[in-house]
Design an enzyme around this catalytic site. Structure first.
Site, PDB file in Angstrom:
ATOM      1  N   LYS A 121      -7.174   2.089  -2.978  1.00  0.00           N
ATOM      2  CA  LYS A 121      -6.799   1.470  -1.700  1.00  0.00           C
ATOM      3  C   LYS A 121      -6.839   2.500  -0.568  1.00  0.00           C
ATOM      4  O   LYS A 121      -7.307   2.218   0.540  1.00  0.00           O
ATOM      5  CB  LYS A 121      -5.399   0.855  -1.839  1.00  0.00           C
ATOM      6  CG  LYS A 121      -4.810   0.296  -0.579  1.00  0.00           C
ATOM      7  CD  LYS A 121      -5.597  -0.877  -0.041  1.00  0.00           C
ATOM      8  CE  LYS A 121      -5.020  -1.360   1.287  1.00  0.00           C
ATOM      9  NZ  LYS A 121      -5.973  -2.199   2.025  1.00  0.00           N
TER      10      LYS A 121
ATOM     11  N   THR B 172       0.855  -1.194   0.000  1.00  0.00           N
ATOM     12  CA  THR B 172       0.000   0.000   0.000  1.00  0.00           C
ATOM     13  C   THR B 172       0.888   1.240   0.000  1.00  0.00           C
ATOM     14  O   THR B 172       1.571   1.524   0.988  1.00  0.00           O
ATOM     15  CB  THR B 172      -0.925   0.036   1.231  1.00  0.00           C
ATOM     16  OG1 THR B 172      -1.703  -1.153   1.258  1.00  0.00           O
ATOM     17  CG2 THR B 172      -1.841   1.255   1.169  1.00  0.00           C
TER      18      THR B 172
ATOM     19  N   LYS C 151      -0.249   5.221   8.523  1.00  0.00           N
ATOM     20  CA  LYS C 151       0.404   5.552   7.233  1.00  0.00           C
ATOM     21  C   LYS C 151      -0.652   5.761   6.143  1.00  0.00           C
ATOM     22  O   LYS C 151      -0.596   6.708   5.356  1.00  0.00           O
ATOM     23  CB  LYS C 151       1.374   4.419   6.881  1.00  0.00           C
ATOM     24  CG  LYS C 151       2.062   4.486   5.538  1.00  0.00           C
ATOM     25  CD  LYS C 151       1.514   3.502   4.510  1.00  0.00           C
ATOM     26  CE  LYS C 151       1.534   2.066   4.926  1.00  0.00           C
ATOM     27  NZ  LYS C 151       0.935   1.142   3.942  1.00  0.00           N
TER      28      LYS C 151
END
Ligand SMILES: NC(=O)C1=CN([C@@H]2O[C@H](COP(=O)(O)OP(=O)(O)OC[C@H]3O[C@@H](n4cnc5c(N)ncnc54)[C@H](OP(=O)(O)O)[C@@H]3O)[C@@H](O)[C@H]2O)C=CC1
Ligand SMILES: O=CCCC(=O)O
Length: 277
Positions: free
Chosen positions: A160, A85, A228
């Site tokens: 995502k 990701t 994150k």
């Protein structure tokens, strides 16, 4: 995530060459039949298709474009599928490095956590070279239940981040709900049961709620990675000038939980930050 996904490829009969920064973590895969390589470059030299599952944009860039990285071992006919990701700009930078080395590139971040990785039921959100998507499809089908091809590189990363921003917000709201209920004299298990029967029922609440009620956070998705992803989603919001006040507030909670030492715990440990308010 990488270990479970690689295990499924070995079980499906694929010939795997593996590398991990901490090499001891490759041992179970070597015992299951994989070859160990000394660097990402060596993996790329030995394989037609290279897959990588890495922590964050810095790790993904280093492994793809570093001195002994994937790009250094790329050649025409080979492909690189990055399932980490990251943000769209990182995916695009890696794509440029791979393509200028003659290879094909596909970003393919996954929705689904440790359980789906073990069961081979991940959801791939891909963008990049359509021919590599077609070539890698049998591998993605072993590791996942559905693969979306979202056209140009960056769209997989954006999708995502949108999904994980919603997920991070949901978990923070659920943690607030459990905390408010307890302080108001309600049973947390009753809250989990009521939520589970109505329109806001979610597999995530049913799966993680009972452990959260006991302040237990066995790691499936590390909290540091959820933070994150919220950071990257907030950066995407700035790029496209979309204010994201709910995500910004949730991000603060994940940062607080991380500072309090819960970064490697499951992201449901955001509850610990809510309890400190
Ligand atoms: N866990 C989950 O539920 C999900 C995670 N993701 C995403 O997948 C990715 C991996 O997650 P997960 O497996 O949970 O994370 P982990 O933290 O367990 O694994 C991270 C991996 O990245 C490697 N790494 C970190 N920094 C570097 C570096 N500088 N150079 C080389 N390798 C590096 C680590 O190596 P080492 O072993 O040496 O530390 C390790 O192999 C993340 O991007 C995460 O957001 C996506 C869906 C679900
Ligand atoms: O990035 C992590 C996603 C976790 C999940 O989809 O359950």
């Amino acid at each position: 995530m990488g270990l479970a996904m690689a295990n499924n490829l070995i079980k499906a009969g694929y010939d795997l060459t593996v590398w991990n920064r901490s090499s001891d973590k490759c041992q179970p895969l070597v015992e299951a039949g994989a070859q160990a390589a000394a660097s990402p470059k060596e993996v790329a030299e030995q394989c037609d298709i290279v897959l990588a599952m890495l922590a964050d944009p810095a790790a993904a860039l280093e492994v793809a474009t570093g001195e002994a990285g994937i790009a250094a071992g790329m050649a025409q006919g080979k492909g690189y599928v990055d399932v980490s990701t990251v943000d769209a700009a990182t995916a695009q930078e890696i794509s440029r490095a791979i393509k200028s080395a003659g290879g094909e590139y596909l970003e393919a971040p996954v929705s689904g956590s440790k359980g789906p990785a073990e069961q081979g039921t991940l959801i791939f959100l891909t963008g990049g070279d359509r021919s590599l998507f077609d070539r890698a499809a049998p591998l993605l089908d072993v590791m996942g239940k559905r693969s979306f091809f979202l056209r140009e590189v960056g769209n997989g990363a954006k999708m995502k981040l949108v999904v994980n921003m919603v997920m991070g917000n949901m978990m923070a709201a659920f943690a607030e709900g459990l905390t408010l209920a307890e302080k108001a004299g309600l049973s947390k298990q009753d809250v989990i049961d009521v939520v589970g029967l109505g329109a806001i029922a979610a597999p995530m609440f049913a799966l993680k709620g009972p452990a959260m009620a006991q302040r237990k956070y066995a790691t499936a998705f590390p909290l540091k990675h959820q933070q994150k992803d919220l950071r990257l989603a907030l950066e995407l919001g700035q790029e496209v000038q979309q204010p994201l006040p709910v995500a910004a507030a949730a991000n603060e909670l994940y940062l607080q939980a991380q500072s309090a030492g819960h970064g490697d715990a499951d992201f449901s440990a955001v509850l610990e930050a809510v309890l400190q308010q």
